[in-house]
Design a protein around this motif. Structure first.
Motif, PDB file in Angstrom:
ATOM      1  N   GLY A 194       0.822  -1.216   0.000  1.00  9.09           N
ATOM      2  CA  GLY A 194       0.000   0.000   0.000  1.00  9.09           C
ATOM      3  C   GLY A 194       0.850   1.258   0.000  1.00  9.09           C
ATOM      4  N   LEU A 195       1.851   1.300   0.868  1.00 12.16           N
ATOM      5  CA  LEU A 195       2.730   2.469   0.933  1.00 12.16           C
ATOM      6  C   LEU A 195       3.546   2.624  -0.350  1.00 12.16           C
ATOM      7  N   GLN A 196       3.920   1.491  -0.952  1.00 11.85           N
ATOM      8  CA  GLN A 196       4.668   1.561  -2.203  1.00 11.85           C
ATOM      9  C   GLN A 196       3.794   2.149  -3.317  1.00 11.85           C
ATOM     10  N   GLU A 197       2.537   1.742  -3.362  1.00 11.60           N
ATOM     11  CA  GLU A 197       1.617   2.281  -4.369  1.00 11.60           C
ATOM     12  C   GLU A 197       1.391   3.776  -4.160  1.00 11.60           C
ATOM     13  N   ILE A 198       1.257   4.190  -2.910  1.00 11.50           N
ATOM     14  CA  ILE A 198       1.095   5.621  -2.623  1.00 11.50           C
ATOM     15  C   ILE A 198       2.348   6.375  -3.047  1.00 11.50           C
ATOM     16  N   GLU A 199       3.508   5.786  -2.756  1.00  6.69           N
ATOM     17  CA  GLU A 199       4.776   6.414  -3.134  1.00  6.69           C
ATOM     18  C   GLU A 199       4.859   6.598  -4.652  1.00  6.69           C
ATOM     19  N   GLU A 200       4.478   5.574  -5.410  1.00  9.14           N
ATOM     20  CA  GLU A 200       4.516   5.659  -6.867  1.00  9.14           C
ATOM     21  C   GLU A 200       3.526   6.688  -7.397  1.00  9.14           C
ATOM     22  N   SER A 201       2.357   6.741  -6.794  1.00  7.16           N
ATOM     23  CA  SER A 201       1.342   7.698  -7.227  1.00  7.16           C
ATOM     24  C   SER A 201       1.789   9.133  -6.958  1.00  7.16           C
ATOM     25  N   LEU A 202       2.382   9.361  -5.789  1.00  3.82           N
ATOM     26  CA  LEU A 202       2.888  10.691  -5.466  1.00  3.82           C
ATOM     27  C   LEU A 202       4.014  11.089  -6.412  1.00  3.82           C
ATOM     28  N   ARG A 203       4.867  10.114  -6.752  1.00  7.82           N
ATOM     29  CA  ARG A 203       5.978  10.417  -7.647  1.00  7.82           C
ATOM     30  C   ARG A 203       5.462  10.906  -8.998  1.00  7.82           C
ATOM     31  N   SER A 204       4.342  10.347  -9.453  1.00  3.90           N
ATOM     32  CA  SER A 204       3.773  10.781 -10.732  1.00  3.90           C
ATOM     33  C   SER A 204       3.270  12.217 -10.685  1.00  3.90           C
ATOM     34  N   HIS A 205       3.103  12.740  -9.454  1.00  6.90           N
ATOM     35  CA  HIS A 205       2.699  14.138  -9.262  1.00  6.90           C
ATOM     36  C   HIS A 205       3.881  15.012  -8.846  1.00  6.90           C
ATOM     37  N   GLY A 206       5.077  14.470  -8.946  1.00  2.00           N
ATOM     38  CA  GLY A 206       6.269  15.240  -8.624  1.00  2.00           C
ATOM     39  C   GLY A 206       6.550  15.376  -7.141  1.00  2.00           C
ATOM     40  N   VAL A 207       6.008  14.437  -6.347  1.00  2.00           N
ATOM     41  CA  VAL A 207       6.183  14.486  -4.891  1.00  2.00           C
ATOM     42  C   VAL A 207       6.940  13.242  -4.432  1.00  2.00           C
ATOM     43  N   LEU A 208       7.951  13.449  -3.598  1.00  2.00           N
ATOM     44  CA  LEU A 208       8.741  12.345  -3.064  1.00  2.00           C
ATOM     45  C   LEU A 208       8.203  11.919  -1.706  1.00  2.00           C
ATOM     46  N   LEU A 209       7.930  10.630  -1.549  1.00  2.00           N
ATOM     47  CA  LEU A 209       7.518  10.077  -0.256  1.00  2.00           C
ATOM     48  C   LEU A 209       8.654   9.242   0.301  1.00  2.00           C
ATOM     49  N   GLU A 210       9.113   9.614   1.497  1.00  2.00           N
ATOM     50  CA  GLU A 210      10.158   8.851   2.176  1.00  2.00           C
ATOM     51  C   GLU A 210       9.531   8.169   3.391  1.00  2.00           C
ATOM     52  N   VAL A 211       9.607   6.838   3.429  1.00  2.00           N
ATOM     53  CA  VAL A 211       8.994   6.065   4.514  1.00  2.00           C
ATOM     54  C   VAL A 211      10.085   5.434   5.366  1.00  2.00           C
ATOM     55  N   ARG A 212       9.984   5.616   6.667  1.00  2.00           N
ATOM     56  CA  ARG A 212      10.893   4.949   7.613  1.00  2.00           C
ATOM     57  C   ARG A 212      10.046   4.280   8.687  1.00  2.00           C
ATOM     58  N   TYR A 213      10.597   3.214   9.281  1.00  2.04           N
ATOM     59  CA  TYR A 213       9.875   2.462  10.308  1.00  2.04           C
ATOM     60  C   TYR A 213      10.620   2.526  11.637  1.00  2.04           C
ATOM     61  N   SER A 214       9.840   2.535  12.713  1.00  4.46           N
ATOM     62  CA  SER A 214      10.416   2.527  14.056  1.00  4.46           C
ATOM     63  C   SER A 214       9.564   1.630  14.944  1.00  4.46           C
ATOM     64  N   SER A 215      10.232   0.801  15.731  1.00  7.02           N
ATOM     65  CA  SER A 215       9.503  -0.089  16.645  1.00  7.02           C
ATOM     66  C   SER A 215       9.182   0.585  17.971  1.00  7.02           C
ATOM     67  N   SER A 216       9.730   1.773  18.174  1.00  6.66           N
ATOM     68  CA  SER A 216       9.541   2.456  19.458  1.00  6.66           C
ATOM     69  C   SER A 216       8.701   3.724  19.343  1.00  6.66           C
ATOM     70  N   ILE A 217       8.175   4.025  18.163  1.00  4.65           N
ATOM     71  CA  ILE A 217       7.406   5.246  17.972  1.00  4.65           C
ATOM     72  C   ILE A 217       6.065   5.167  18.707  1.00  4.65           C
ATOM     73  N   HIS A 218       5.733   6.214  19.421  1.00  2.00           N
ATOM     74  CA  HIS A 218       4.449   6.313  20.127  1.00  2.00           C
ATOM     75  C   HIS A 218       3.751   7.643  19.842  1.00  2.00           C
ATOM     76  N   ASP A 219       4.544   8.699  19.663  1.00  3.02           N
ATOM     77  CA  ASP A 219       3.962  10.023  19.449  1.00  3.02           C
ATOM     78  C   ASP A 219       3.297  10.107  18.081  1.00  3.02           C
ATOM     79  N   ARG A 220       2.315  11.002  18.004  1.00  3.24           N
ATOM     80  CA  ARG A 220       1.631  11.261  16.748  1.00  3.24           C
ATOM     81  C   ARG A 220       1.668  12.763  16.512  1.00  3.24           C
ATOM     82  N   GLU A 221       2.315  13.169  15.427  1.00  5.74           N
ATOM     83  CA  GLU A 221       2.352  14.589  15.108  1.00  5.74           C
ATOM     84  C   GLU A 221       2.611  14.804  13.634  1.00  5.74           C
ATOM     85  N   ILE A 222       2.189  15.958  13.162  1.00  2.00           N
ATOM     86  CA  ILE A 222       2.378  16.357  11.771  1.00  2.00           C
ATOM     87  C   ILE A 222       3.007  17.739  11.781  1.00  2.00           C
ATOM     88  N   ARG A 223       4.078  17.918  10.989  1.00  2.00           N
ATOM     89  CA  ARG A 223       4.764  19.207  10.943  1.00  2.00           C
ATOM     90  C   ARG A 223       4.877  19.688   9.506  1.00  2.00           C
TER      91      ARG A 223
END
Length: 274
Positions: A194-223
């Protein structure tokens, strides 16, 4: 929607310099009894109440709305004395609104701005567009998202819907950074695809999606790189499941009931990377 905050007062409201309520609107206003005059008096009364409670963002909105209504009343007023009185009142309310506006801008510059929105259980009207559009403008080119729950199908759709908002005008987003947790169950393949498909779709609109994973993430925020930071208690996953595929709110998220959560909005002069 309710909002609460603790903030310093503008200089004109500091002890000894307390802003005086403008006479005329609150008591014997001299305005007519027509609907427009009554509406102006009501809105400006609310503006003063919010002002006195230090709820400046809401007060500013009410002042601006009240001033617009008074200008309409002025256009329809023929008596010269009443016109002079209205002009004086409008001028004073405009001065007060400008004072609050400058104060809020300074709070943003100082990194002290804080607004809190409480979304009640089953509340509607909180689509991503309604919640975020105030903070998205042409200066936004980069976005950081921390949310541990972009895993299941409906959560991937939530993220996709948020990305759709980011590529609409007036935004000029070029890079989106997502930090989330990796599903350790049977849906890990679906999450990755799913994330790969979103990444490809965004790329077609000139937007780069960088995805990283963390096993310790708890906070939720958008900047956003224009300085705004939004923290949602439930992350992007605050909508309830629709009753059916053909029920209101299935497509239009402004009509979708929400889970109870809190949204905290801050502004910082500089936005750091994750």
């Amino acid at each position: 929607m309710t909002a609460s905050r603790k903030r310093s007062r503008p200089a004109s409201l500091q002890p000894g310099l307390r802003w005086r309520r403008i006479p005329g609107i609150m008591a014997k206003s001299g305005l007519g009894q027509d609907p427009q005059s009554t509406a102006a008096a009501t809105v400006l009364k609310r503006a003063v109440e919010l002002d006195s409670e230090s709820r400046y963002p809401q007060a500013l909105v009410c002042y601006q709305e009240g001033i617009d209504l008074l200008l309409q009343v002025l256009k329809g007023t023929k008596d010269n004395t009443k016109r002079c009185n209205l002009r004086e009142k409008i001028s004073k309310y405009m001065d007060r609104a400008e004072n609050i506006k400058q104060h809020l801008e300074q709070e943003k510059e100082d990194g002290k701005y804080h607004k809190q929105i409480k979304i009640e259980d089953n509340a509607t009207g909180f689509s991503y567009e309604s919640l975020f559009r105030e903070y998205l403008n042409e200066t936004v080119t980069e976005v950081w998202i921390e949310d541990p729950y972009i895993r299941h199908t409906h959560q991937l759709y939530n993220f996709l819907r948020f990305c759709e908002l980011l590529i609409k005008r007036p935004c000029k987003v070029k890079t989106i950074h997502l930090l989330t947790s990796l599903d350790e169950g049977t849906e890990q393949v679906q999450q990755s695809r799913g994330l790969q498909e979103i990444e490809e779709s965004l790329r077609s609109h000139g937007v780069l999606l960088e995805v990283r994973y963390s096993s310790s993430i708890h906070d939720r925020e958008i900047r956003f790189n224009n300085g705004w930071m939004i923290k949602i208690g439930r992350g992007l996953d605050y909508f309830k499941k629709p009753q059916s595929r053909f029920s209101l709110g299935y497509c239009d998220f402004d009509l979708r009931p929400c889970h109870e959560t809190t949204v905290d909005i801050f502004h910082k002069k500089h936005t750091k990377n994750i």
